[in-house]
Design an enzyme around this catalytic site. Structure first.
Site, mmCIF file in Angstrom:
data_model
loop_
_atom_site.group_PDB
_atom_site.id
_atom_site.type_symbol
_atom_site.label_atom_id
_atom_site.label_comp_id
_atom_site.label_asym_id
_atom_site.label_seq_id
_atom_site.Cartn_x
_atom_site.Cartn_y
_atom_site.Cartn_z
ATOM 1 N N ASP A 54 48.859 39.009 34.108
ATOM 2 C CA ASP A 54 49.844 38.551 33.135
ATOM 3 C C ASP A 54 50.878 37.647 33.802
ATOM 4 O O ASP A 54 51.287 36.626 33.243
ATOM 5 C CB ASP A 54 50.548 39.751 32.493
ATOM 6 C CG ASP A 54 49.596 40.551 31.616
ATOM 7 O OD1 ASP A 54 48.584 39.981 31.179
ATOM 8 O OD2 ASP A 54 49.854 41.741 31.387
ATOM 9 N N SER A 100 42.094 35.620 22.146
ATOM 10 C CA SER A 100 42.789 36.738 22.798
ATOM 11 C C SER A 100 44.175 36.835 22.153
ATOM 12 O O SER A 100 44.474 36.097 21.216
ATOM 13 C CB SER A 100 42.888 36.504 24.297
ATOM 14 O OG SER A 100 43.487 35.264 24.523
ATOM 15 N N LEU A 101 44.985 37.724 22.662
ATOM 16 C CA LEU A 101 46.326 37.894 22.091
ATOM 17 C C LEU A 101 47.369 37.458 23.094
ATOM 18 O O LEU A 101 47.189 37.643 24.304
ATOM 19 C CB LEU A 101 46.561 39.374 21.754
ATOM 20 C CG LEU A 101 45.688 39.974 20.653
ATOM 21 C CD1 LEU A 101 45.995 41.454 20.490
ATOM 22 C CD2 LEU A 101 45.926 39.249 19.337
ATOM 23 N N LYS A 118 46.329 49.383 21.921
ATOM 24 C CA LYS A 118 45.421 48.351 22.450
ATOM 25 C C LYS A 118 44.476 49.052 23.426
ATOM 26 O O LYS A 118 44.899 49.515 24.487
ATOM 27 C CB LYS A 118 46.214 47.247 23.154
ATOM 28 C CG LYS A 118 45.331 46.113 23.607
ATOM 29 C CD LYS A 118 46.168 44.912 24.039
ATOM 30 C CE LYS A 118 45.279 43.713 24.322
ATOM 31 N NZ LYS A 118 44.291 43.947 25.362
ATOM 32 N N ASP A 159 41.780 49.743 26.236
ATOM 33 C CA ASP A 159 41.420 49.040 27.457
ATOM 34 C C ASP A 159 39.911 49.135 27.669
ATOM 35 O O ASP A 159 39.414 49.974 28.416
ATOM 36 C CB ASP A 159 42.177 49.669 28.642
ATOM 37 C CG ASP A 159 42.157 48.764 29.848
ATOM 38 O OD1 ASP A 159 41.690 47.609 29.725
ATOM 39 O OD2 ASP A 159 42.610 49.205 30.919
ATOM 40 N N TYR A 207 38.618 46.703 14.955
ATOM 41 C CA TYR A 207 40.013 46.346 14.652
ATOM 42 C C TYR A 207 40.169 44.967 14.023
ATOM 43 O O TYR A 207 41.268 44.574 13.661
ATOM 44 C CB TYR A 207 40.903 46.453 15.887
ATOM 45 C CG TYR A 207 40.464 45.627 17.083
ATOM 46 C CD1 TYR A 207 40.434 44.244 17.053
ATOM 47 C CD2 TYR A 207 40.115 46.258 18.275
ATOM 48 C CE1 TYR A 207 40.044 43.506 18.146
ATOM 49 C CE2 TYR A 207 39.726 45.526 19.387
ATOM 50 C CZ TYR A 207 39.692 44.155 19.311
ATOM 51 O OH TYR A 207 39.305 43.424 20.386
ATOM 52 N N LYS A 233 50.359 43.292 14.186
ATOM 53 C CA LYS A 233 49.806 42.183 13.389
ATOM 54 C C LYS A 233 50.558 42.081 12.073
ATOM 55 O O LYS A 233 50.885 43.125 11.472
ATOM 56 C CB LYS A 233 48.326 42.439 13.081
ATOM 57 C CG LYS A 233 47.440 42.409 14.320
ATOM 58 C CD LYS A 233 45.989 42.660 14.003
ATOM 59 C CE LYS A 233 45.190 42.589 15.297
ATOM 60 N NZ LYS A 233 43.795 42.956 15.143
ATOM 61 N N LYS A 249 52.667 45.070 25.871
ATOM 62 C CA LYS A 249 52.036 45.763 26.989
ATOM 63 C C LYS A 249 52.924 46.876 27.543
ATOM 64 O O LYS A 249 54.144 46.758 27.554
ATOM 65 C CB LYS A 249 51.730 44.757 28.119
ATOM 66 C CG LYS A 249 50.690 43.715 27.765
ATOM 67 C CD LYS A 249 49.336 44.349 27.608
ATOM 68 C CE LYS A 249 48.161 43.483 27.922
ATOM 69 N NZ LYS A 249 47.937 43.029 29.234
ATOM 70 N N CYS A 297 51.154 46.583 71.276
ATOM 71 C CA CYS A 297 50.315 45.980 70.237
ATOM 72 C C CYS A 297 48.980 46.726 70.180
ATOM 73 O O CYS A 297 48.308 46.851 71.207
ATOM 74 C CB CYS A 297 50.090 44.507 70.555
ATOM 75 S SG CYS A 297 48.865 43.732 69.480
ATOM 76 N N CYS A 321 46.051 44.118 71.417
ATOM 77 C CA CYS A 321 45.863 43.578 72.771
ATOM 78 C C CYS A 321 46.600 44.390 73.824
ATOM 79 O O CYS A 321 46.495 44.096 75.017
ATOM 80 C CB CYS A 321 46.314 42.117 72.827
ATOM 81 S SG CYS A 321 48.095 41.908 72.668
ATOM 82 N N CYS A 369 54.362 41.703 68.670
ATOM 83 C CA CYS A 369 53.520 41.689 69.866
ATOM 84 C C CYS A 369 53.931 40.487 70.707
ATOM 85 O O CYS A 369 54.125 39.385 70.175
ATOM 86 C CB CYS A 369 52.067 41.570 69.426
ATOM 87 S SG CYS A 369 50.963 40.986 70.709
ATOM 88 N N CYS A 416 46.520 37.558 72.312
ATOM 89 C CA CYS A 416 46.301 38.638 71.342
ATOM 90 C C CYS A 416 45.271 38.149 70.311
ATOM 91 O O CYS A 416 45.522 37.181 69.596
ATOM 92 C CB CYS A 416 47.607 39.004 70.654
ATOM 93 S SG CYS A 416 47.360 40.209 69.335
HETATM 94 O O1 I6G Z 1 42.063 41.634 22.178
HETATM 95 C C1 I6G Z 1 42.440 42.294 21.080
HETATM 96 C C2 I6G Z 1 42.707 43.637 21.128
HETATM 97 C C3 I6G Z 1 43.103 44.311 19.983
HETATM 98 C C4 I6G Z 1 42.543 41.593 19.863
HETATM 99 C C5 I6G Z 1 42.949 42.282 18.702
HETATM 100 C C6 I6G Z 1 43.220 43.659 18.802
HETATM 101 O O2 I6G Z 1 43.600 44.236 17.666
HETATM 102 C C7 I6G Z 1 43.904 45.593 17.746
HETATM 103 N N1 I6G Z 1 43.069 41.619 17.548
HETATM 104 C C8 I6G Z 1 42.818 40.325 17.514
HETATM 105 C C9 I6G Z 1 42.969 39.622 16.223
HETATM 106 C C10 I6G Z 1 42.430 39.634 18.636
HETATM 107 N N2 I6G Z 1 42.290 40.254 19.824
HETATM 108 C C11 I6G Z 1 42.145 38.180 18.621
#
Ligand code: I6G
Length: 704
Positions: A47, A92-93, A128, A130, A236, A300, A324, A429, A432, A447, A453
């Site tokens: 990030d 992605s978000l 979210k 993982d 989702y 959202k 996050k 050291c 050496c 050293c 060395c």
């Molecule tokens: O990467 C993501 C994780 C979770 C997402 C997402 C999400 O919704 C719970 N929702 C969208 C619309 C997108 N990525 C693009």
């Protein structure tokens, strides 16, 4: 990243170079994460890289690269699978890390939609997960294919594997004719633990974390292996659709749930940021007991018509954001303390840890900084950690934040093993055997072996070939270590005789493991190209303590050519006299750097190594930019107040490029004061001294 320049202070050249480095680092991280399922950096580090990239691009939009990481999602699909072009891009978000950033997200949405701050605006908030994203296409209710995100445009065809997951129905009732369901494949903690026990029992490598296990399991060329892995799926979102699912996000999620998809039970409707942040905290509290990994909360805009109006930026929707969780901490046992020896001889203690997952990455080493840090003191001698010293066997808390190297935050004295002794920092050291001494005022022990060395020699070589120094393609840290170990390259000069020694004859580079005709020739060619090197780069490449990249260029500019510099450095050897005074007087030099420079060149072995090297090189003199005709060449200028057309750093860089000296304060030596709105005491002082004062527009006219 220590020593990082604030984005507002970056020169255009620095920004350009950093965007190249960031594109490479982010590309590498994407590849490790998406294609190899083996992340090399933590999410927080990732990030930090993407945020920095975005900030630099925002400040220098014209420098945005055609391969900018901000235009890419994930990594290209790997070769082993067939490919599927996503009908609707898998985005992605964007991320928020603080409550303020969530508030800014809400404000920007309201502004975009023309909504008053107090107008009701509903959002969904959900954990979210993982894991890894998957898009599953149904036509007339039947699953037709499933694809990973890949680079967002094209994913890997993992249909056979997805069909083995119990949460993914083969057949849907009451669904639109075309429906692409999107969501996250993940592995629950209990299933992950059981899988790793099985892996180990079968003599296989255990997975580092549930996300890796999920990705490695889904991306199996043999779907029967996937079937044996306990994968789960939460829906989702959606992609291609023949008819809308609903009018709101919440109803759409409920609809997916009603047609047999698992959706996250912690998904809630919130009114405005107060409700969103409240739900975030509730989810954060439940995080440890959920039974699966999550790394934040996704918000959202609930109304799908508003989502439609808000639309997308290049890779992220405007109507959603991932909030996050902060960097993670973990407790583990300190199994040992290793001492590493760096390029300048510094002895750095490194904690050897029982491996532990911190923020999705397995950590087995952490920095311990120096002997004071281990002893529980800071540089001033004040207590840290309440004065608790760190001992081998201690139960320690590890954290990973934006830094590359994990750190030890604390230790638990109640878990200290009986008989654990305070750590004795070595005074020799470990590489050496030379004496290791700590000079007054220095936090580290060093050293004294210099080039005898092996650790210092090899670290110096690695620095020598690094990107900002000689940057020889095909000769990186790994190759340097191997060549050093085998005695092929012991000093920088050896690099330039490599072809003479190993291009022909009995022992040849092309016959080494991992090398061939082409790669060997490429390396020889790359070395040839670097025989001509600018003065500043050469000086930096020597890796002299305190003499960094900017200082090397500054010294090069001052002396112009290498021979003049060498004569001046030799003359300054007594650390006094006119040559010494000239050296110390260079703008930005100071006695510490000057002493280090003179001492390095006076040291016999080091000097012999430098002279042997320069015999192979053509050293390009350093020249100042041509400022003939510049109306401000040689003038001392001061900027004050607010500049409206450029940042202060940009103004400074342009003035210097035109031969002006930029000073921070007004004095009788000032030729020109450029005053923007809000100029205060400097403008007054300039008036008192009779210094010419102009505004930003007049300055821009002047420099053209
Ligand atoms: O990467 C993501 C994780 C979770 C997402 C997402 C999400 O919704 C719970 N929702 C969208 C619309 C997108 N990525 C693009």
């Amino acid at each position: 990243m220590t020593g990082k320049v604030a984005v507002t202070e970056l020169t255009e050249e620095q920004a350009k170079a950093e965007l190249v480095r960031l594109a490479l680092a982010i590309g590498k991280a994407n590849d490790a994460y998406h294609a190899k399922d083996a992340p090399e950096i933590s999410d927080a580090e990732y990030d930090a890289l993407t945020l920095r990239n975005a900030a630099i691009e925002a400040r220098f939009p014209h420098l945005k690269r055609s391969d900018s990481p901000s235009e890419q999602v994930g990594a290209a699909p790997s070769e082993g699978f067939g490919k599927i072009q996503h009908k609707v891009r898998m985005l992605s978000l964007s991320n928020a890390f603080t409550d303020e950033e969530v508030e800014e997200f809400d404000t920007s949405i309201r502004k975009y939609l023309g909504l008053a701050p107090e107008a009701p605006l509903a959002y969904t908030a959900e954990p979210k997960i993982d894991g890894l994203s998957l898009s599953i296409r149904y036509e007339n209710g039947r699953l037709v294919h499933a694809a990973t995100r890949g680079d967002g445009e094209v994913g890997e065809n993992v249909t056979a594997n997805a069909r083995t997951i119990a949460d993914i129905p083969e057949q849907l009732d009451a669904a639109p004719d075309v429906l692409e369901v999107r969501g996250e494949v993940y592995m629950a903690h209990a299933d992950f633990d059981a899988l790793n026990i099985r892996q180990e029992a079968q003599g296989q490598k255990p997975f580092a974390n549930p996300r890796n296990a999920a990705a490695g399991s889904l991306r199996q060329l043999d779907a029967e292996i996937t079937r044996a892995r306990p994968l789960k799926f939460f829906a989702y979102a959606w992609g291609d659709l023949s008819a809308p699912l609903a009018e709101t996000q919440m109803e759409a999620i409920n609809r997916l749930n009603s047609i047999r998809f698992s959706t996250n039970p912690l998904t809630e409707l919130c009114d405005g940021t107060a409700g969103m942040l409240d739900h975030y905290r509730q989810i954060e509290q439940q995080r440890a007991t959920l039974g699966y990994d999550i790394d934040g909360v996704v918000y959202k805009v609930n109304d799908l018509a508003l989502q439609g109006r808000l639309g997308f930026r290049s890779t992220t929707p405007r109507w959603a954001i991932a909030h996050k969780f902060p960097a993670e901490l973990a407790w583990t046992r300190l199994e040992g303390i290793d001492i590493q020896v760096g390029r300048t001889g510094a002895l750095s203690p490194v904690a050897r840890l029982h491996p532990v997952t911190v923020g999705g990455v397995v950590v087995s080493n952490a920095t311990l900084h120096n002997e004071d840090y281990i002893a529980g003191r800071d540089a001033k001698g004040d207590e840290i950690r309440g004065g608790k010293d760190i001992r081998i066997g201690d139960w320690v808390q590890v954290y990973r934040a934006g830094d590359v190297i994990p750190k030890i935050a604390d230790l638990d004295l109640s878990k200290r093993p009986e008989g654990a002794e305070p750590f004795q920092f070595p005074n020799r050291c470990p590489e050496c055997g030379s004496e290791a001494i700590r000079e007054d005022g220095d936090a580290v022990r060093r050293c004294t072996g210099g080039l005898i060395c092996p650790a210092q020699a090899v670290e110096k070589l690695k620095h020598f070939v690094s990107r900002a120094a000689f940057d020889i393609e095909g000769l990186g840290a790994k190759q340097v270590e191997q060549f050093y170990r085998d005695g092929w390259i012991k000093t920088p000069a050896d690099i330039f005789t490599l072809q003479d020694r190993y291009g022909t004859g009995k022992q040849q580079l092309k016959n080494r493991e991992g090398w061939g005709d082409k790669s060997a020739n490429n390396l020889f060619q790359a070395i040839e190209e670097k025989r001509k090197i600018p003065f500043g780069k050469l000086l930096f490449a020597l890796g002299i303590r305190h003499v960094g990249e900017a200082a090397s260029n500054m010294i090069a500019l001052h002396y112009g050519d290498w021979d003049t510099f060498i004569a001046a450095i030799d003359a300054a050897k007594p650390l006094e006299g006119p040559a010494w005074d000239e050296l110390v007087g260079i703008d930005g030099m100071g006695t510490i750097m000057a002493t280090s420079l003179v001492t390095a060149f006076a040291q016999e072995a080091e000097r012999a190594s430098i002279d042997a090297l320069t015999a192979h090189l053509t050293i390009e003199p350093a020249t100042r930019p041509d400022t003939t005709g510049s109306p401000v060449a040689g003038k001392t200028v001061v900027f004050t107040g607010t500049l409206e057309k450029m940042t202060r750093a940009e103004a400074k860089a342009r003035a210097e490029a035109m031969g002006a000296k930029v000073s921070g304060s007004v004095s009788s030596k000032t030729d020109l004061l450029i005053a923007g709105p809000g100029a205060g005491s400097k403008a007054k002082k300039a008036a008192d001294l009779g210094v010419e004062v102009i505004d930003e527009d007049a300055w821009l006219d002047l420099i053209g």
